[in-house]
Design an enzyme around this catalytic site. Structure first.
Site, PDB file in Angstrom:
ATOM      1  N   SER A  24       0.715  -1.222   0.196  1.00 11.40           N
ATOM      2  CA  SER A  24      -0.050  -0.019   0.000  1.00 11.40           C
ATOM      3  C   SER A  24       0.844   1.200   0.036  1.00 11.40           C
ATOM      4  O   SER A  24       1.781   1.631   1.057  1.00 11.40           O
ATOM      5  CB  SER A  24      -0.952  -0.058   1.260  1.00 11.40           C
ATOM      6  OG  SER A  24      -1.473   1.220   1.304  1.00 11.40           O
ATOM      7  N   HIS A  49      -1.153  -1.018  -4.351  1.00  8.03           N
ATOM      8  CA  HIS A  49      -2.330  -0.903  -3.595  1.00  8.03           C
ATOM      9  C   HIS A  49      -2.629   0.617  -3.473  1.00  8.03           C
ATOM     10  O   HIS A  49      -1.746   1.409  -2.739  1.00  8.03           O
ATOM     11  CB  HIS A  49      -2.833  -1.613  -2.431  1.00  8.03           C
ATOM     12  CG  HIS A  49      -3.844  -1.426  -1.686  1.00  8.03           C
ATOM     13  ND1 HIS A  49      -5.007  -2.157  -2.192  1.00  8.03           N
ATOM     14  CD2 HIS A  49      -4.248  -0.669  -0.648  1.00  8.03           C
ATOM     15  CE1 HIS A  49      -6.148  -2.065  -1.144  1.00  8.03           C
ATOM     16  NE2 HIS A  49      -5.589  -1.037  -0.263  1.00  8.03           N
ATOM     17  N   ASP A  52      -4.684   3.813  -1.852  1.00  9.21           N
ATOM     18  CA  ASP A  52      -5.790   4.147  -1.013  1.00  9.21           C
ATOM     19  C   ASP A  52      -6.466   5.386  -1.372  1.00  9.21           C
ATOM     20  O   ASP A  52      -5.493   6.459  -1.186  1.00  9.21           O
ATOM     21  CB  ASP A  52      -5.235   4.053   0.291  1.00  9.21           C
ATOM     22  CG  ASP A  52      -5.054   2.560   0.962  1.00  9.21           C
ATOM     23  OD1 ASP A  52      -6.018   1.723   0.612  1.00  9.21           O
ATOM     24  OD2 ASP A  52      -3.931   2.134   1.226  1.00  9.21           O
ATOM     25  N   MET A  65      -9.298   8.243   0.060  1.00 12.23           N
ATOM     26  CA  MET A  65      -9.851   8.525   1.348  1.00 12.23           C
ATOM     27  C   MET A  65     -10.594   9.997   0.932  1.00 12.23           C
ATOM     28  O   MET A  65      -9.870  10.899   0.570  1.00 12.23           O
ATOM     29  CB  MET A  65      -9.175   8.413   2.362  1.00 12.23           C
ATOM     30  CG  MET A  65      -8.446   7.207   2.693  1.00 12.23           C
ATOM     31  SD  MET A  65      -7.518   7.288   4.293  1.00 12.23           S
ATOM     32  CE  MET A  65      -6.568   5.547   4.055  1.00 12.23           C
ATOM     33  N   HIS A 116      -8.121   1.300  -4.101  1.00 15.89           N
ATOM     34  CA  HIS A 116      -9.234   0.950  -2.957  1.00 15.89           C
ATOM     35  C   HIS A 116     -10.066   2.477  -2.562  1.00 15.89           C
ATOM     36  O   HIS A 116      -9.373   3.321  -1.841  1.00 15.89           O
ATOM     37  CB  HIS A 116      -8.502   0.393  -1.656  1.00 15.89           C
ATOM     38  CG  HIS A 116      -9.323   0.296  -0.513  1.00 15.89           C
ATOM     39  ND1 HIS A 116      -8.548  -0.002   0.818  1.00 15.89           N
ATOM     40  CD2 HIS A 116     -10.728   0.219  -0.368  1.00 15.89           C
ATOM     41  CE1 HIS A 116      -9.688  -0.202   1.498  1.00 15.89           C
ATOM     42  NE2 HIS A 116     -10.875   0.112   1.107  1.00 15.89           N
ATOM     43  N   MET A 153     -12.135   4.457  -0.492  1.00 14.78           N
ATOM     44  CA  MET A 153     -12.893   4.799   0.705  1.00 14.78           C
ATOM     45  C   MET A 153     -13.621   5.927   0.598  1.00 14.78           C
ATOM     46  O   MET A 153     -13.171   7.104   1.233  1.00 14.78           O
ATOM     47  CB  MET A 153     -12.026   4.634   1.893  1.00 14.78           C
ATOM     48  CG  MET A 153     -11.431   3.249   2.202  1.00 14.78           C
ATOM     49  SD  MET A 153      -9.808   2.967   3.075  1.00 14.78           S
ATOM     50  CE  MET A 153      -8.616   3.478   1.808  1.00 14.78           C
ATOM     51  N   MET A 186     -11.809  -6.100   4.998  1.00  5.70           N
ATOM     52  CA  MET A 186     -10.862  -5.169   5.963  1.00  5.70           C
ATOM     53  C   MET A 186     -10.651  -5.661   7.226  1.00  5.70           C
ATOM     54  O   MET A 186     -11.366  -6.351   7.836  1.00  5.70           O
ATOM     55  CB  MET A 186     -11.722  -3.809   5.933  1.00  5.70           C
ATOM     56  CG  MET A 186     -11.854  -2.914   4.881  1.00  5.70           C
ATOM     57  SD  MET A 186     -10.089  -2.435   4.066  1.00  5.70           S
ATOM     58  CE  MET A 186      -9.518  -1.506   5.384  1.00  5.70           C
ATOM     59  N   GLY A 232      -9.071   3.819   6.983  1.00  2.00           N
ATOM     60  CA  GLY A 232      -8.955   5.286   6.983  1.00  2.00           C
ATOM     61  C   GLY A 232      -7.586   5.663   7.474  1.00  2.00           C
ATOM     62  O   GLY A 232      -7.269   6.663   7.198  1.00  2.00           O
ATOM     63  N   PHE A 233      -6.948   4.792   7.964  1.00  3.34           N
ATOM     64  CA  PHE A 233      -5.311   4.950   8.349  1.00  3.34           C
ATOM     65  C   PHE A 233      -4.681   3.735   8.314  1.00  3.34           C
ATOM     66  O   PHE A 233      -5.059   2.666   8.552  1.00  3.34           O
ATOM     67  CB  PHE A 233      -5.391   5.576   9.871  1.00  3.34           C
ATOM     68  CG  PHE A 233      -6.169   6.649  10.335  1.00  3.34           C
ATOM     69  CD1 PHE A 233      -5.644   7.708  10.106  1.00  3.34           C
ATOM     70  CD2 PHE A 233      -7.420   6.595  10.613  1.00  3.34           C
ATOM     71  CE1 PHE A 233      -6.553   8.965  10.372  1.00  3.34           C
ATOM     72  CE2 PHE A 233      -8.275   7.787  10.723  1.00  3.34           C
ATOM     73  CZ  PHE A 233      -7.969   9.112  10.541  1.00  3.34           C
ATOM     74  N   GLY A 234      -3.187   3.941   7.900  1.00  2.46           N
ATOM     75  CA  GLY A 234      -2.450   2.968   7.782  1.00  2.46           C
ATOM     76  C   GLY A 234      -1.846   2.707   9.343  1.00  2.46           C
ATOM     77  O   GLY A 234      -1.970   3.613  10.103  1.00  2.46           O
ATOM     78  N   GLY A 235      -1.029   1.507   9.255  1.00  2.00           N
ATOM     79  CA  GLY A 235      -0.353   1.408  10.710  1.00  2.00           C
ATOM     80  C   GLY A 235      -1.199   1.088  11.787  1.00  2.00           C
ATOM     81  O   GLY A 235      -0.600   1.076  12.855  1.00  2.00           O
ATOM     82  N   ASP A 239      -6.703  -6.234   4.013  1.00  2.00           N
ATOM     83  CA  ASP A 239      -6.073  -4.951   4.180  1.00  2.00           C
ATOM     84  C   ASP A 239      -6.133  -4.309   5.193  1.00  2.00           C
ATOM     85  O   ASP A 239      -6.996  -4.158   6.005  1.00  2.00           O
ATOM     86  CB  ASP A 239      -6.705  -4.189   3.101  1.00  2.00           C
ATOM     87  CG  ASP A 239      -6.084  -2.761   2.967  1.00  2.00           C
ATOM     88  OD1 ASP A 239      -5.037  -2.437   3.482  1.00  2.00           O
ATOM     89  OD2 ASP A 239      -6.886  -1.822   2.310  1.00  2.00           O
ATOM     90  N   GLY A 240      -4.868  -4.293   5.958  1.00  2.00           N
ATOM     91  CA  GLY A 240      -4.570  -3.348   7.233  1.00  2.00           C
ATOM     92  C   GLY A 240      -3.933  -4.492   8.367  1.00  2.00           C
ATOM     93  O   GLY A 240      -4.500  -5.681   8.719  1.00  2.00           O
ATOM     94  N   GLY A 277       1.176  -2.256   3.793  1.00  2.00           N
ATOM     95  CA  GLY A 277       1.802  -1.070   3.781  1.00  2.00           C
ATOM     96  C   GLY A 277       2.808  -0.872   4.662  1.00  2.00           C
ATOM     97  O   GLY A 277       4.061  -0.967   4.211  1.00  2.00           O
ATOM     98  N   THR A 278       2.682  -0.515   5.849  1.00  2.00           N
ATOM     99  CA  THR A 278       3.670  -0.336   6.789  1.00  2.00           C
ATOM    100  C   THR A 278       4.705  -1.424   6.905  1.00  2.00           C
ATOM    101  O   THR A 278       5.903  -1.217   6.818  1.00  2.00           O
ATOM    102  CB  THR A 278       3.176   0.065   8.345  1.00  2.00           C
ATOM    103  OG1 THR A 278       2.117   0.902   8.221  1.00  2.00           O
ATOM    104  CG2 THR A 278       4.412   0.403   9.211  1.00  2.00           C
TER     105      THR A 278
HETATM  106  O1  LIG Z   1      -7.075   0.839   3.378  1.00  2.00           O
HETATM  107  C1  LIG Z   1      -6.297   0.848   4.193  1.00  2.00           C
HETATM  108  C2  LIG Z   1      -6.459   1.963   5.348  1.00  2.00           C
HETATM  109  O2  LIG Z   1      -7.565   1.981   5.350  1.00  2.00           O
HETATM  110  C3  LIG Z   1      -4.498   0.463   4.056  1.00  2.00           C
HETATM  111  O3  LIG Z   1      -4.613  -0.215   2.602  1.00  2.00           O
HETATM  112  C4  LIG Z   1      -4.124  -0.289   5.287  1.00  2.00           C
HETATM  113  O4  LIG Z   1      -4.287   0.401   6.308  1.00  2.00           O
HETATM  114  C5  LIG Z   1      -2.842  -0.588   4.736  1.00  2.00           C
HETATM  115  O5  LIG Z   1      -1.813  -0.234   5.608  1.00  2.00           O
HETATM  116  P1  LIG Z   1      -1.026  -0.991   6.798  1.00  2.00           P
HETATM  117  O6  LIG Z   1      -0.389  -2.042   6.112  1.00  2.00           O
HETATM  118  O7  LIG Z   1       0.100  -0.094   7.305  1.00  2.00           O
HETATM  119  O8  LIG Z   1      -2.141  -1.229   7.709  1.00  2.00           O
HETATM  120 FE   LIG Z   2      -6.585  -0.215   1.277  1.00  2.00          FE
END
Ligand SMILES: O=C(CO)[C@H](O)[C@H](O)COP(=O)(O)O
Ligand SMILES: [Fe+2]
Length: 220
Positions: free
Chosen positions: A10, A35, A37, A39, A69, A71, A140, A145-148, A174-175, A196-197
């Site tokens: 991501s 990927h 994102d 938002m 993706h 959102m 999900m 809404g947020f990564g990490g 994802d997440g 992502g992270t």
């Molecule tokens: O859709 C997402 C958040 O809404 C991101 O794709 C997801 O959070 C990926 O980030 P990480 O791998 O850091 O959790």
């Molecule tokens: Fe995503």
């Protein structure tokens, strides 16, 4: 079974000031797709990027598969913009549209693959009617809404239910995916892994990408 691992870093976790180079780096290291994102600050309490960034990425990475993706509260509104920008896949949230089947048709007519996503609190029964028609279903594993954020193992029964009914479906998670959580997600039946992270913050990105792929492919 015909499914195989798809590792999708991501870019939310990439360096937005050097985005094309950072995105190219993970592809060069073995990522299958990117990927992206999107938002809108309304469907989720955060804003990110839109079609112009996809257009720029497409220019710099002509062969990359861009998995978008959305959102957003009005996913139908942006289909043509993303198609024009060069998106390959357009995933929208089942919670955001009254007629997902018609929207899948519209996405296909625009030349993109179509995905349908569900938030952690939405029952899997909401997406099962679209699992044959969609190109992927996204379960999900965090609140969007947020990564990490931390991976939610509590949603794995949804992945298991889908995999049982649809052995060949691309099931995306994802997440919070990384080397610590991949075993749980892959055992449940997920094969398209957004990370992502865990990829972008790693000192050895290649090892993370390969590690995720190895665990998923061991299940099939
Ligand atoms: O859709 C997402 C958040 O809404 C991101 O794709 C997801 O959070 C990926 O980030 P990480 O791998 O850091 O959790
Ligand atoms: Fe995503």
């Amino acid at each position: 079974m015909t499914v195989k691992a798809v590792i999708a870093p991501s870019i939310l976790a990439a360096d937005f000031g050097d985005l094309a180079a950072d995105a190219k780096n993970v592809i060069d290291l073995g990522a299958d797709t990117l990927h992206v994102d999107i938002m809108d600050g309304h469907f989720v309490p955060n804003m990110s990027i839109g079609a112009p960034v996809v257009k720029s990425l497409r220019k710099h990475l002509p062969n990359a598969f861009l998995d978008c993706h959305l959102m957003v509260s009005d996913p139908e509104k942006w289909v043509q913009d993303f198609a024009n920008a060069g998106a390959n896949n357009y995933t929208f949230h089942v919670e955001a549209h009254a007629d997902p089947s018609a929207l899948i048709d519209k996405i296909h007519a625009a030349g993109m693959k179509a995905g349908v996503a569900v938030k952690p609190g939405t029952p899997v029964e909401e997406v099962i009617p679209f699992a044959e028609k969609a190109d992927l279903i996204l379960i999900m594993t965090v609140e969007p809404g947020f990564g990490g954020q931390s991976f939610m193992p509590s949603v794995m029964p949804k992945v298991e239910a889908l995999r049982k009914q649809f052995p060949n479906l691309d099931i995306q998670v994802d997440g919070g995916l990384g080397l610590n959580t991949i075993e749980t997600a892959a055992s449940a039946g997920a094969n398209v892994i957004v990370a992502g992270t865990s990829v972008f913050a790693a000192t050895d990105r290649k090892a993370v990408i390969e590690g995720l792929r190895t665990v998923v492919n061991a299940k099939y």
